[in-house]
Design a protein around this motif. Structure first.
Motif, PDB file in Angstrom:
ATOM      1  N   LEU A 277       1.277  -2.565   4.292  1.00 31.12           N
ATOM      2  CA  LEU A 277       2.306  -2.810   3.349  1.00 31.12           C
ATOM      3  C   LEU A 277       2.857  -1.517   3.111  1.00 31.12           C
ATOM      4  N   ALA A 278       2.715  -1.037   3.400  1.00 34.71           N
ATOM      5  CA  ALA A 278       3.317   0.210   3.248  1.00 34.71           C
ATOM      6  C   ALA A 278       2.962   1.746   4.130  1.00 34.71           C
ATOM      7  N   ASP A 279       4.300   2.261   4.181  1.00 37.18           N
ATOM      8  CA  ASP A 279       3.466   3.979   5.491  1.00 37.18           C
ATOM      9  C   ASP A 279       3.212   4.491   4.513  1.00 37.18           C
ATOM     10  N   HIS A 280       2.361   5.343   5.788  1.00 43.83           N
ATOM     11  CA  HIS A 280       1.000   6.446   4.637  1.00 43.83           C
ATOM     12  C   HIS A 280       1.980   8.070   5.411  1.00 43.83           C
ATOM     13  N   ASP A 281       2.868   8.273   5.409  1.00 39.63           N
ATOM     14  CA  ASP A 281       3.230   9.664   5.149  1.00 39.63           C
ATOM     15  C   ASP A 281       4.974   9.586   5.121  1.00 39.63           C
ATOM     16  N   SER A 282       4.919  10.657   6.058  1.00 38.62           N
ATOM     17  CA  SER A 282       6.476  10.713   6.021  1.00 38.62           C
ATOM     18  C   SER A 282       7.462  10.606   7.157  1.00 38.62           C
ATOM     19  N   GLU A 283       6.485   9.545   7.817  1.00 44.89           N
ATOM     20  CA  GLU A 283       7.654   9.272   9.254  1.00 44.89           C
ATOM     21  C   GLU A 283       7.395   7.318   9.206  1.00 44.89           C
ATOM     22  N   PRO A 284       8.276   6.677   9.248  1.00 42.91           N
ATOM     23  CA  PRO A 284       7.676   4.898   8.807  1.00 42.91           C
ATOM     24  C   PRO A 284       7.548   4.476  10.193  1.00 42.91           C
ATOM     25  N   HIS A 285       7.112   3.367   9.766  1.00 42.40           N
ATOM     26  CA  HIS A 285       6.214   2.956  11.228  1.00 42.40           C
ATOM     27  C   HIS A 285       6.137   1.220  10.864  1.00 42.40           C
ATOM     28  N   LEU A 286       6.122   0.500  11.811  1.00 43.45           N
ATOM     29  CA  LEU A 286       5.441  -0.995  11.965  1.00 43.45           C
ATOM     30  C   LEU A 286       4.372  -0.988  11.640  1.00 43.45           C
ATOM     31  N   ARG A 287       4.045  -2.104  10.848  1.00 47.99           N
ATOM     32  CA  ARG A 287       2.720  -1.882  10.490  1.00 47.99           C
ATOM     33  C   ARG A 287       1.945  -3.455  11.091  1.00 47.99           C
ATOM     34  N   ALA A 288       1.075  -3.247  10.913  1.00 47.35           N
ATOM     35  CA  ALA A 288       0.203  -5.011  11.322  1.00 47.35           C
ATOM     36  C   ALA A 288       0.419  -6.333  10.534  1.00 47.35           C
ATOM     37  N   ALA A 289       0.789  -7.540  10.514  1.00 50.03           N
ATOM     38  CA  ALA A 289       0.776  -9.194  10.272  1.00 50.03           C
ATOM     39  C   ALA A 289      -0.568  -9.152  10.798  1.00 50.03           C
ATOM     40  N   MET A 290      -0.563 -10.418  10.104  1.00 48.55           N
ATOM     41  CA  MET A 290      -1.902 -11.377  10.386  1.00 48.55           C
ATOM     42  C   MET A 290      -1.585 -12.803   9.799  1.00 48.55           C
ATOM     43  N   LEU A 291      -2.023 -13.620  10.069  1.00 48.49           N
ATOM     44  CA  LEU A 291      -1.727 -14.442   9.131  1.00 48.49           C
ATOM     45  C   LEU A 291      -2.952 -16.183   9.902  1.00 48.49           C
ATOM     46  N   GLU A 292      -3.564 -16.296   9.405  1.00 48.27           N
ATOM     47  CA  GLU A 292      -4.900 -16.935   9.904  1.00 48.27           C
ATOM     48  C   GLU A 292      -5.094 -18.534   9.181  1.00 48.27           C
ATOM     49  N   ARG A 293      -4.629 -19.731   9.980  1.00 48.21           N
ATOM     50  CA  ARG A 293      -4.396 -20.515   9.807  1.00 48.21           C
ATOM     51  C   ARG A 293      -4.621 -21.556  10.742  1.00 48.21           C
ATOM     52  N   PRO A 294      -5.081 -22.682  10.794  1.00 50.88           N
ATOM     53  CA  PRO A 294      -5.483 -23.834  11.460  1.00 50.88           C
ATOM     54  C   PRO A 294      -4.397 -24.159  13.169  1.00 50.88           C
TER      55      PRO A 294
END
Length: 735
Positions: A277-294
């Protein structure tokens, strides 16, 4: 800004005052003077004024989307990137990835980077939100005797921080008679209602009361083990990656263990969203997203808000949670539910590598951007200086013409390079730069080859034709070339995810107008001036609609700027008189056309709307002035850009001097271009008009005008050089 506009007013006046084409009525000069903050809003609004929804509709949408039994859980792991996952070090996350649809999460909220507080707050509000200062962790709720909690000083968000939508998610659940279970401070912030109240809350999974996870349809868990070391000072780190690899690995293992515990505790059949949900330092990044659904395993994860099958945004999480719980999504939520794509990812290892590669590509573009535009500005200024020197001495003109064509080929080369797998190279930055230069040289060589090379307008037609075709084709195929392009946009920055960006608009308008004038020149030579005017209107109008249509180009300011450029070009070719009043009317017409397009978008189903329709809703709600103010502020900020304004100023100075002193400045080359090919003068003036208006109505400001000039001026000069060397014109008249 005033000086720049004055220079262009002088230039336009002189160009308009030059002799009209033979057989045409004289065109008179009316002495007329023709102009990342938040950029394109990408989320589609959920509803417009008067729209209604029912619980039955929400339940139907949930079933249609493939939800199980109405239970949905959000596991937030702020700071999680795809490069963090491995089968050995993060086994729980790895197994979840194998059962889920996978995508990239753009966590941009308001600022350059998004701290955990802002990330969770955006989920709460359903719109991009920020607490208003360099922030860190979300506030710790105060537990109450009934098992719930209250966030202290929650009213600050509404009264001081201006976050009037904070609490939207929790309020929607409460209004629907539902509740939410929050585990951890971030989850509490996400599920709190507008008064800061949380129905069921525990600081950790161990503190949760027995049976609590089955009480509510919505569960949110804040797994902050990974982000906590970055918040040692109480705020997000202001430096890139302050932890060592070993320290981050320890935090990752702790986060993975907690994720595993949360997943094991959830009731069977719960749909699971996992998000970094957020960045971890001073540089922006794309983050992980997963959806567990049948049925979701092994597929890409995207959303209608981004028009991408592998990219989602933070407000999408709000819409996904509510839709999953069968609750009507409020009108102010700009996100759309996560959508499982038909495209398969392959094995988990391949999917993780590909998604991490998307972040690497975005990072490469973001890091190259400033240096690239600086280099382009230097090249442009150097080109004008060298051209001034060589033209006065009538030396190396063939070399100068070749340099002009290669320089004009650089913009489209930044898109063509995305046809190559530069992001997979061992040194992606070097591969990207080399690819751009290689494409520009190849296109320049093609422009100087073939039978068209002997015609003054031939090479220009090749460069502008390729530029227009590439951008139009990209719009029709989902803008894959503009994404992660140095002259386009990247999901890492999160200003735009699809459609026609402001710089691509400048290039599309310029290339289409100049290409159309080449055809007009050919038609005029065959006595078909009426058809030449129709060609300008048809090609320009088609490109304008393509650039402004919702879901294709979705460019608001581009339509406003394109209309006067098309109109001025067509009127000059027709030999009609121009005036300041007519120019203003053309600008108003552009505004009327784009508002009509936006209103049609506003009338579409909420899930299909773009930011164009949303703007109409903001007009009705009274929020439009705030949006306009932000864009105006961003536009004014570009006028001080050291990368953009040198291009504008150098081109303006060169052009003004070339018109005032044609013999001294360019040996008569520039007037020769317009005398030999009068239609080119009309296209060039139309380009200047679109560029100036585009600068004033787009938040990219000077970037629009500078890129229009970067493409048009070298090409026009190349035409003059060829015409001059083929048949030297008579000495130009002096005033």
């Amino acid at each position: 800004m005033r000086r720049t506009l004055s220079a262009f007013a002088l230039l336009l006046g002189m160009l308009l005052a030059t002799p009209a084409p033979a057989g045409a009525a004289t065109t008179h000069d009316a002495s007329a003077q023709p102009t990342a903050a938040a950029r394109a809003e990408t989320g589609a609004p959920r509803a417009h004024a008067g729209a209604t929804g029912s619980r039955a509709e929400a339940d139907a949408a949930r079933v249609q989307a493939g939800h199980a039994d109405g239970r949905v859980a959000l596991v937030g792991v702020p700071g999680l990137r795809w490069s963090d996952l491995s089968e050995r070090e993060t086994p729980n996350l790895w197994r979840l990835a194998g059962r889920s649809a996978l995508g990239s999460l753009s966590v941009r909220a308001v600022g350059r980077v998004t701290c955990p507080y802002d990330g969770w707050l955006t989920v709460s509000a359903g719109v991009r939100s920020a607490v208003g200062y360099w922030c860190g962790p979300p506030p710790a709720p105060e537990p109450s005797a009934d098992g719930g909690a209250v966030i202290p000083d929650y009213g600050y968000l509404h009264a001081v921080a201006g976050q009037k939508h904070a609490g939207t998610l929790g309020e929607a659940l409460r209004a629907a008679g539902q509740c939410g279970v929050a585990i951890g401070p971030g989850a509490g912030l996400a599920l709190a209602d507008r008064a800061g109240r949380i129905g069921v809350y525990a600081a950790s999974l161990a503190d949760l009361r027995p049976g609590a996870l089955t009480r509510c349809r919505v569960v949110a868990a804040d797994v902050d083990d990974l982000i906590r070391p970055y918040l040692a000072t109480g705020t997000l780190s202001r430096t890139p990656e302050p932890l060592t690899a070993a320290q981050r690995a320890v935090a990752l293992r702790q986060a993975d263990a907690k994720v595993g515990a949360v997943l094991a505790a959830l009731p069977a059949g719960t749909e699971v969203l996992l998000a970094g949900l957020a960045d971890h330092d001073s540089e922006p990044h794309l983050r992980a997203a997963m959806l567990e659904r049948p049925g979701a395993a092994g597929r890409l994860l995207g959303a209608a808000s981004t028009h991408r099958e592998d990219i989602t945004i933070l407000p999408d999480i709000t819409a996904t949670l509510l839709t999953g719980a069968g609750v009507q999504v409020p009108a102010n939520v700009v996100g759309t539910p996560w959508r499982v794509a038909d495209t398969r990812t392959g094995p988990v290892a391949e999917a993780v590598a590909a998604l991490d590669g998307a972040d690497v590509a975005g990072q490469t573009i973001r890091r190259l951007g400033g240096g690239f535009f600086t280099a382009l500005a230097v090249l442009q200024v150097l080109f004008y200086a060298v051209a001034f020197f060589l033209l006065r001495r009538r030396r190396a003109l063939d070399w100068l013409r070749s340099a002009a064509l290669v320089l004009a080929s650089l913009p489209v080369a930044t898109y063509l390079v995305n046809l190559t797998p530069w992001g997979q190279a061992g040194m992606p930055l070097l591969a990207l730069v080399g690819g751009i230069l290689g494409c520009a040289v190849v296109l320049g060589a093609v422009a100087l080859s073939g039978p068209w090379r002997e015609r003054p307008l031939g090479p220009l037609a090749v460069v502008t034709g390729v530029t227009a075709a590439v951008l139009a084709g990209d719009l029709l195929t989902g803008t894959t070339l503009q994404l992660n392009s140095v002259m386009g946009y990247t999901a890492v920055v999160g200003a735009r995810y699809y459609g026609l960006g402001n710089i691509p608009f400048a290039l599309l308008a310029t290339s289409v107008l100049l290409t159309a004038t080449v055809l007009a020149h050919w038609l005029i030579g065959r006595g078909r001036r009426d058809l030449a005017v129709g060609c300008i209107v048809a090609l320009g109008g088609l490109a304008m609609i393509l650039g402004g249509w919702p879901g294709v180009g979705s460019d608001f300011g581009g339509v406003i700027a394109f209309v006067p450029g098309i109109a001025v070009t067509a009127m000059m070719i027709a030999g009609r008189r121009l005036s300041l009043v007519k120019l203003a009317a053309f600008c108003v017409a552009g505004g009327v056309i784009v508002m009509a397009i936006a209103y049609l978008d506003y009338l579409r189903p909420p899930g299909s709307q773009t930011h164009l329709g949303r703007f109409v809703g903001q007009v009705f709600s009274g929020e439009a002035l705030e949006v306009i103010g932000r864009k105006l502020s961003a536009m004014l900020g570009t006028l001080l850009s050291p990368n953009l304004m040198p291009i504008v100023l150098a081109a303006a100075a060169f052009l003004v001097f070339a018109v005032l002193r044609p013999g001294a400045a360019t040996a008569g080359v520039l007037p020769a271009a317009f005398e030999r090919t009068p239609a080119l003068r009309a296209g060039f003036v139309g380009t200047l008009v679109s560029g100036v208006v585009g600068m004033l109505v787009n938040d990219s400001g000077a970037a629009v005008l500078s890129m229009a000039l970067a493409l048009a001026v070298p090409l026009v000069l190349s035409v003059g050089i060829k015409g001059w060397t083929t048949r030297p014109p008579a000495p130009p008249r002096t005033r």
